[in-house]
Design a protein around this motif. Structure first.
Motif, PDB file in Angstrom:
ATOM      1  N   VAL A 107       7.379  -0.993  16.871  1.00  0.00           N
ATOM      2  CA  VAL A 107       6.013  -0.656  16.485  1.00  0.00           C
ATOM      3  C   VAL A 107       5.585   0.735  17.298  1.00  0.00           C
ATOM      4  O   VAL A 107       5.706   0.657  18.454  1.00  0.00           O
ATOM      5  CB  VAL A 107       5.426  -1.793  16.565  1.00  0.00           C
ATOM      6  N   LEU A 108       5.467   1.569  16.499  1.00  0.00           N
ATOM      7  CA  LEU A 108       5.046   2.686  17.232  1.00  0.00           C
ATOM      8  C   LEU A 108       3.527   2.928  17.405  1.00  0.00           C
ATOM      9  O   LEU A 108       2.939   3.252  18.532  1.00  0.00           O
ATOM     10  CB  LEU A 108       5.270   4.033  16.648  1.00  0.00           C
ATOM     11  N   ARG A 109       2.757   2.493  16.368  1.00  0.00           N
ATOM     12  CA  ARG A 109       1.045   2.446  16.198  1.00  0.00           C
ATOM     13  C   ARG A 109       0.781   1.219  15.500  1.00  0.00           C
ATOM     14  O   ARG A 109       1.460   0.886  14.302  1.00  0.00           O
ATOM     15  CB  ARG A 109       0.693   3.720  15.901  1.00  0.00           C
ATOM     16  N   THR A 110      -0.258   0.831  15.670  1.00  0.00           N
ATOM     17  CA  THR A 110      -1.098   0.143  14.736  1.00  0.00           C
ATOM     18  C   THR A 110      -2.444   0.782  14.712  1.00  0.00           C
ATOM     19  O   THR A 110      -3.136   0.868  15.382  1.00  0.00           O
ATOM     20  CB  THR A 110      -1.545  -1.490  15.322  1.00  0.00           C
ATOM     21  N   TYR A 111      -2.597   1.294  13.269  1.00  0.00           N
ATOM     22  CA  TYR A 111      -3.511   1.989  12.964  1.00  0.00           C
ATOM     23  C   TYR A 111      -4.787   1.246  12.719  1.00  0.00           C
ATOM     24  O   TYR A 111      -6.054   1.665  13.350  1.00  0.00           O
ATOM     25  CB  TYR A 111      -3.507   2.785  11.340  1.00  0.00           C
ATOM     26  N   PHE A 112      -4.989   0.178  12.453  1.00  0.00           N
ATOM     27  CA  PHE A 112      -6.020  -0.877  12.327  1.00  0.00           C
ATOM     28  C   PHE A 112      -5.471  -2.184  11.988  1.00  0.00           C
ATOM     29  O   PHE A 112      -4.277  -2.546  11.643  1.00  0.00           O
ATOM     30  CB  PHE A 112      -7.030  -0.602  11.235  1.00  0.00           C
ATOM     31  N   ASP A 113      -6.031  -3.204  13.067  1.00  0.00           N
ATOM     32  CA  ASP A 113      -5.599  -4.723  12.751  1.00  0.00           C
ATOM     33  C   ASP A 113      -6.859  -5.554  12.492  1.00  0.00           C
ATOM     34  O   ASP A 113      -7.005  -6.544  13.180  1.00  0.00           O
ATOM     35  CB  ASP A 113      -4.652  -5.161  13.926  1.00  0.00           C
ATOM     36  N   PHE A 114      -7.747  -5.122  11.776  1.00  0.00           N
ATOM     37  CA  PHE A 114      -9.122  -5.716  11.450  1.00  0.00           C
ATOM     38  C   PHE A 114      -9.300  -5.429  10.067  1.00  0.00           C
ATOM     39  O   PHE A 114      -8.735  -4.065   9.408  1.00  0.00           O
ATOM     40  CB  PHE A 114     -10.119  -5.264  12.274  1.00  0.00           C
ATOM     41  N   PRO A 115      -9.738  -6.336   9.177  1.00  0.00           N
ATOM     42  CA  PRO A 115     -10.209  -5.852   7.668  1.00  0.00           C
ATOM     43  C   PRO A 115     -10.895  -4.710   7.684  1.00  0.00           C
ATOM     44  O   PRO A 115     -11.904  -4.208   8.203  1.00  0.00           O
ATOM     45  CB  PRO A 115     -10.938  -6.758   7.126  1.00  0.00           C
ATOM     46  N   ILE A 116     -10.666  -3.770   6.727  1.00  0.00           N
ATOM     47  CA  ILE A 116     -11.185  -2.667   6.231  1.00  0.00           C
ATOM     48  C   ILE A 116     -11.363  -2.625   4.567  1.00  0.00           C
ATOM     49  O   ILE A 116     -10.677  -3.265   4.035  1.00  0.00           O
ATOM     50  CB  ILE A 116     -10.696  -1.248   6.659  1.00  0.00           C
ATOM     51  N   TYR A 117     -12.210  -2.255   4.004  1.00  0.00           N
ATOM     52  CA  TYR A 117     -12.344  -1.890   2.591  1.00  0.00           C
ATOM     53  C   TYR A 117     -12.071  -0.525   1.778  1.00  0.00           C
ATOM     54  O   TYR A 117     -12.215  -0.031   2.593  1.00  0.00           O
ATOM     55  CB  TYR A 117     -13.913  -2.646   2.326  1.00  0.00           C
ATOM     56  N   LEU A 118     -11.592  -1.033   0.789  1.00  0.00           N
ATOM     57  CA  LEU A 118     -11.518   0.125  -0.342  1.00  0.00           C
ATOM     58  C   LEU A 118     -12.350  -0.021  -1.286  1.00  0.00           C
ATOM     59  O   LEU A 118     -12.165  -0.898  -2.188  1.00  0.00           O
ATOM     60  CB  LEU A 118     -10.042   0.340  -0.540  1.00  0.00           C
ATOM     61  N   ALA A 119     -13.238   0.759  -1.666  1.00  0.00           N
ATOM     62  CA  ALA A 119     -14.087   0.550  -2.719  1.00  0.00           C
ATOM     63  C   ALA A 119     -13.386   0.778  -4.008  1.00  0.00           C
ATOM     64  O   ALA A 119     -12.112   1.142  -4.144  1.00  0.00           O
ATOM     65  CB  ALA A 119     -15.229   1.621  -2.830  1.00  0.00           C
ATOM     66  N   PRO A 120     -13.769   0.265  -5.383  1.00  0.00           N
ATOM     67  CA  PRO A 120     -13.126   0.686  -6.612  1.00  0.00           C
ATOM     68  C   PRO A 120     -12.427   2.023  -6.742  1.00  0.00           C
ATOM     69  O   PRO A 120     -13.412   3.091  -6.336  1.00  0.00           O
ATOM     70  CB  PRO A 120     -14.205   0.135  -7.489  1.00  0.00           C
ATOM     71  N   MET A 121     -11.385   1.907  -6.916  1.00  0.00           N
ATOM     72  CA  MET A 121     -10.738   3.579  -7.344  1.00  0.00           C
ATOM     73  C   MET A 121     -10.398   4.248  -6.328  1.00  0.00           C
ATOM     74  O   MET A 121     -10.278   5.603  -6.099  1.00  0.00           O
ATOM     75  CB  MET A 121     -11.263   4.292  -8.320  1.00  0.00           C
ATOM     76  N   GLU A 122     -11.061   3.907  -4.961  1.00  0.00           N
ATOM     77  CA  GLU A 122     -10.967   4.574  -3.703  1.00  0.00           C
ATOM     78  C   GLU A 122      -9.421   4.716  -3.125  1.00  0.00           C
ATOM     79  O   GLU A 122      -8.940   4.104  -3.134  1.00  0.00           O
ATOM     80  CB  GLU A 122     -11.920   4.204  -2.750  1.00  0.00           C
ATOM     81  N   THR A 123      -9.432   5.984  -2.285  1.00  0.00           N
ATOM     82  CA  THR A 123      -7.891   6.269  -1.720  1.00  0.00           C
ATOM     83  C   THR A 123      -8.569   6.541  -0.345  1.00  0.00           C
ATOM     84  O   THR A 123      -9.325   7.307  -0.064  1.00  0.00           O
ATOM     85  CB  THR A 123      -7.303   7.195  -2.423  1.00  0.00           C
ATOM     86  N   THR A 124      -7.471   6.151   0.781  1.00  0.00           N
ATOM     87  CA  THR A 124      -7.567   6.807   2.058  1.00  0.00           C
ATOM     88  C   THR A 124      -6.224   7.082   2.588  1.00  0.00           C
ATOM     89  O   THR A 124      -5.027   6.640   1.772  1.00  0.00           O
ATOM     90  CB  THR A 124      -8.304   5.782   2.996  1.00  0.00           C
ATOM     91  N   GLU A 125      -6.028   7.891   3.673  1.00  0.00           N
ATOM     92  CA  GLU A 125      -4.542   8.375   3.962  1.00  0.00           C
ATOM     93  C   GLU A 125      -4.572   8.185   5.282  1.00  0.00           C
ATOM     94  O   GLU A 125      -5.379   8.123   6.029  1.00  0.00           O
ATOM     95  CB  GLU A 125      -4.366   9.786   3.596  1.00  0.00           C
ATOM     96  N   ILE A 126      -3.084   8.136   5.702  1.00  0.00           N
ATOM     97  CA  ILE A 126      -2.587   8.370   6.920  1.00  0.00           C
ATOM     98  C   ILE A 126      -1.841   9.439   7.015  1.00  0.00           C
ATOM     99  O   ILE A 126      -0.651   9.438   6.304  1.00  0.00           O
ATOM    100  CB  ILE A 126      -1.995   6.857   7.499  1.00  0.00           C
TER     101      ILE A 126
END
Length: 169
Positions: free
Chosen positions: A97-116
């Motif tokens: 494991v190099l990184r954990t970007y998040f380890d808690f719930p996050i939301y994505l709204a309908p049709m939403e996109t996020t990136e790393i």
């Protein structure tokens, strides 16, 4: 001799004061803005997906590598339901494991996109890096879509390709 020591001291100070380059793929503030409590919603369906990402590929031979910018695209394909991503872990070629970007719930709204984004200069992952995403969705909602987009340009030459996640649980 005195000037020589002074020159070394000045060079040492200049190098030690230089700012460390921040890796753009690590920005916890963005994930904290999306944090949500889903502990009361026990009707959600759980899943886990594997996404291959390439921060480097071999070029010409096994002894030469070409660095790539990699984008992990995290997409909610539902036009009606919010979905929840529980964890995003980035692994190197050897499975560490190099990184954990998040380890808690996050939301994505309908049709939403996020990136790393994995910077072209960030080659820790190597030629076999990957992500594991854990997620929850409302029953009957489409699964999230995870894609990898790798690219690089040098002069007038460009290279790009994509990968798609596979559900593993």
């Amino acid at each position: 001799m005195k000037n020589y020591i002074l020159l070394i001291l000045v060079l040492f100070l200049a190098v030690s004061c230089a700012d460390k380059k921040e890796i753009s793929s690590v920005n916890p503030e963005n994930w904290l803005k999306r944090k949500i409590d889903i502990s009361k919603n026990d009707s959600l369906e759980y899943g886990k997906s594997y996404l291959s990402i390439y921060s480097q590929i071999y070029s010409i031979s096994e002894h030469k590598r070409h660095n790539l910018t990699a984008t992990a695209s995290l997409r909610n394909t539902s036009d009606t339901d919010t979905i929840y991503l529980l964890k995003a872990k980035y692994y190197d070629t050897h499975g560490a494991v190099l990184r954990t970007y998040f380890d808690f719930p996050i939301y994505l709204a309908p049709m939403e996109t996020t990136e790393i984004i994995i910077d072209e200069s960030d080659v820790e992952g190597g030629t076999g890096s990957n992500f594991i995403f854990e997620w929850k969705i409302p029953k009957g909602a489409p699964e999230p879509l995870f894609e990898g987009i790798m690219n690089s340009t040098m002069g007038q030459q460009g290279l790009s390709f994509t990968t798609h996640a596979k559900r593993i649980k």
